[in-house]
Write a protein that holds these residues in place. Structure first.
Motif, mmCIF file in Angstrom:
data_model
loop_
_atom_site.group_PDB
_atom_site.id
_atom_site.type_symbol
_atom_site.label_atom_id
_atom_site.label_comp_id
_atom_site.label_asym_id
_atom_site.label_seq_id
_atom_site.Cartn_x
_atom_site.Cartn_y
_atom_site.Cartn_z
ATOM 1 N N PRO A 152 27.060 -36.247 64.121
ATOM 2 C CA PRO A 152 26.464 -36.480 62.812
ATOM 3 C C PRO A 152 26.454 -37.933 62.358
ATOM 4 O O PRO A 152 25.664 -38.301 61.506
ATOM 5 N N GLY A 153 27.318 -38.776 62.901
ATOM 6 C CA GLY A 153 27.405 -40.153 62.420
ATOM 7 C C GLY A 153 27.964 -40.194 61.011
ATOM 8 O O GLY A 153 28.681 -39.300 60.582
ATOM 9 N N ARG A 154 27.611 -41.247 60.286
ATOM 10 C CA ARG A 154 28.092 -41.389 58.909
ATOM 11 C C ARG A 154 27.321 -40.430 57.998
ATOM 12 O O ARG A 154 26.127 -40.278 58.129
ATOM 13 N N LEU A 155 28.036 -39.825 57.085
ATOM 14 C CA LEU A 155 27.525 -38.702 56.319
ATOM 15 C C LEU A 155 27.898 -38.849 54.858
ATOM 16 O O LEU A 155 28.908 -39.477 54.538
ATOM 17 N N LEU A 156 27.113 -38.237 53.973
ATOM 18 C CA LEU A 156 27.481 -38.215 52.558
ATOM 19 C C LEU A 156 27.126 -36.883 51.936
ATOM 20 O O LEU A 156 26.338 -36.113 52.469
ATOM 21 N N ALA A 157 27.751 -36.639 50.779
ATOM 22 C CA ALA A 157 27.459 -35.445 49.976
ATOM 23 C C ALA A 157 27.631 -35.808 48.512
ATOM 24 O O ALA A 157 28.461 -36.647 48.163
ATOM 25 N N MET A 158 26.856 -35.174 47.668
ATOM 26 C CA MET A 158 26.988 -35.295 46.219
ATOM 27 C C MET A 158 27.677 -34.042 45.700
ATOM 28 O O MET A 158 27.347 -32.932 46.126
ATOM 29 N N VAL A 159 28.609 -34.231 44.782
ATOM 30 C CA VAL A 159 29.354 -33.121 44.203
ATOM 31 C C VAL A 159 29.321 -33.275 42.689
ATOM 32 O O VAL A 159 29.530 -34.381 42.174
ATOM 33 N N LEU A 160 29.092 -32.195 41.993
ATOM 34 C CA LEU A 160 29.114 -32.220 40.545
ATOM 35 C C LEU A 160 30.548 -32.420 40.063
ATOM 36 O O LEU A 160 31.462 -31.696 40.495
ATOM 37 N N GLU A 161 30.741 -33.422 39.216
ATOM 38 C CA GLU A 161 32.072 -33.654 38.653
ATOM 39 C C GLU A 161 32.560 -32.365 37.984
ATOM 40 O O GLU A 161 31.807 -31.699 37.279
ATOM 41 N N GLY A 162 33.800 -32.033 38.225
ATOM 42 C CA GLY A 162 34.365 -30.795 37.724
ATOM 43 C C GLY A 162 34.433 -29.711 38.782
ATOM 44 O O GLY A 162 35.149 -28.729 38.622
ATOM 45 N N ASN A 163 33.712 -29.880 39.879
ATOM 46 C CA ASN A 163 33.775 -28.941 40.991
ATOM 47 C C ASN A 163 34.953 -29.363 41.875
ATOM 48 O O ASN A 163 34.796 -29.863 42.989
ATOM 49 N N ASP A 164 36.141 -29.166 41.324
ATOM 50 C CA ASP A 164 37.363 -29.673 41.956
ATOM 51 C C ASP A 164 37.620 -29.057 43.328
ATOM 52 O O ASP A 164 38.121 -29.735 44.226
ATOM 53 N N ARG A 165 37.276 -27.801 43.494
ATOM 54 C CA ARG A 165 37.495 -27.154 44.802
ATOM 55 C C ARG A 165 36.690 -27.862 45.892
ATOM 56 O O ARG A 165 37.197 -28.121 46.977
ATOM 57 N N ALA A 166 35.427 -28.189 45.600
ATOM 58 C CA ALA A 166 34.595 -28.897 46.580
ATOM 59 C C ALA A 166 35.148 -30.286 46.844
ATOM 60 O O ALA A 166 35.198 -30.727 48.002
ATOM 61 N N CYS A 167 35.591 -30.978 45.794
ATOM 62 C CA CYS A 167 36.151 -32.322 45.975
ATOM 63 C C CYS A 167 37.371 -32.278 46.895
ATOM 64 O O CYS A 167 37.481 -33.092 47.819
ATOM 65 N N ARG A 168 38.263 -31.328 46.657
ATOM 66 C CA ARG A 168 39.452 -31.194 47.521
ATOM 67 C C ARG A 168 39.054 -30.890 48.954
ATOM 68 O O ARG A 168 39.634 -31.432 49.900
ATOM 69 N N PHE A 169 38.055 -30.017 49.133
ATOM 70 C CA PHE A 169 37.591 -29.662 50.470
ATOM 71 C C PHE A 169 37.063 -30.895 51.190
ATOM 72 O O PHE A 169 37.439 -31.173 52.332
ATOM 73 N N TYR A 170 36.198 -31.657 50.557
ATOM 74 C CA TYR A 170 35.629 -32.839 51.196
ATOM 75 C C TYR A 170 36.704 -33.870 51.512
ATOM 76 O O TYR A 170 36.701 -34.472 52.592
ATOM 77 N N GLU A 171 37.617 -34.085 50.585
ATOM 78 C CA GLU A 171 38.716 -35.030 50.836
ATOM 79 C C GLU A 171 39.577 -34.572 52.004
ATOM 80 O O GLU A 171 40.000 -35.391 52.826
ATOM 81 N N ALA A 172 39.815 -33.276 52.113
ATOM 82 C CA ALA A 172 40.623 -32.748 53.214
ATOM 83 C C ALA A 172 39.934 -32.921 54.565
ATOM 84 O O ALA A 172 40.597 -32.939 55.607
ATOM 85 N N THR A 173 38.605 -33.071 54.558
ATOM 86 C CA THR A 173 37.872 -33.272 55.807
ATOM 87 C C THR A 173 37.619 -34.750 56.098
ATOM 88 O O THR A 173 36.897 -35.080 57.037
ATOM 89 N N GLY A 174 38.207 -35.635 55.282
ATOM 90 C CA GLY A 174 38.129 -37.067 55.554
ATOM 91 C C GLY A 174 37.146 -37.850 54.702
ATOM 92 O O GLY A 174 36.954 -39.053 54.919
ATOM 93 N N ALA A 175 36.520 -37.211 53.718
ATOM 94 C CA ALA A 175 35.586 -37.937 52.853
ATOM 95 C C ALA A 175 36.358 -38.757 51.830
ATOM 96 O O ALA A 175 37.481 -38.438 51.463
#
Length: 164
Positions: free
Chosen positions: A113-136
């Motif tokens: 995939p190379g370098r990747l990004l995602a947008m997350v709605l502020e307040g969607n804490d579960r998604a933020c934790r998930f992305y951070e846990a995968t190295g974002a």
């Protein structure tokens, strides 16, 4: 759980999943009228078009969730080397917490995939934790509008392949 590429016959399931996940995830974060506006009819048209265009990878776990990854939609971010974007990763609440999100994400990413990004709605804490846990890493906060609602998008970046 069965994970496979979405096909035209999956459009009704994708639409239903999208509507369900929006209700489960964004209630309280986005005004109810905006959630209602993104109804099944709108999602049917969206997914029919997305699958027909064939410009991104859409993986589905029927009845449970989906992931969609494609070319970066913002020229400035592509110029910074983020050529791939995670457009969507949605799971029903009942399907969360079992590793399905990681499996869908991995299936949609493909081999390099190379370098990747995602947008997350502020307040969607579960998604933020998930992305951070995968190295974002959280790189930017962006004001945006969904209809009449002012929201904040969080831009998450992976400089290397996600740890899935």
């Amino acid at each position: 759980m069965d994970i496979r590429p979405a096909l035209p016959d999956d459009v009704p399931d994708l639409a239903e999943l999208h509507v369900t996940c929006w209700h489960e995830t964004y209630t309280g974060l986005v005004p109810a009228e905006e959630i209602a506006r993104h109804d099944r009819a709108l999602r049917l048209r969206q997914w029919d078009r997305q699958i027909a265009e064939g410009t991104c990878r859409i993986m589905i776990a029927p009845g449970a969730g989906f992931a969609q990854i494609g070319p970066q939609r913002e020229a400035a971010l592509a110029a910074r080397g983020f050529e791939t974007e995670l457009y969507a990763l949605y799971l029903t609440r009942a399907a969360q917490g079992r590793g399905l999100g990681r499996a869908l994400f991995a299936a949609a990413l493909g081999p390099a995939p190379g370098r990747l990004l995602a947008m997350v709605l502020e307040g969607n804490d579960r998604a933020c934790r998930f992305y951070e846990a995968t190295g974002a890493r959280l790189a930017e906060r962006r004001p945006e509008r969904i209809g009449q609602a002012e929201i904040t998008d969080l831009l998450y970046l992976w400089d290397t392949a996600p740890a899935l």
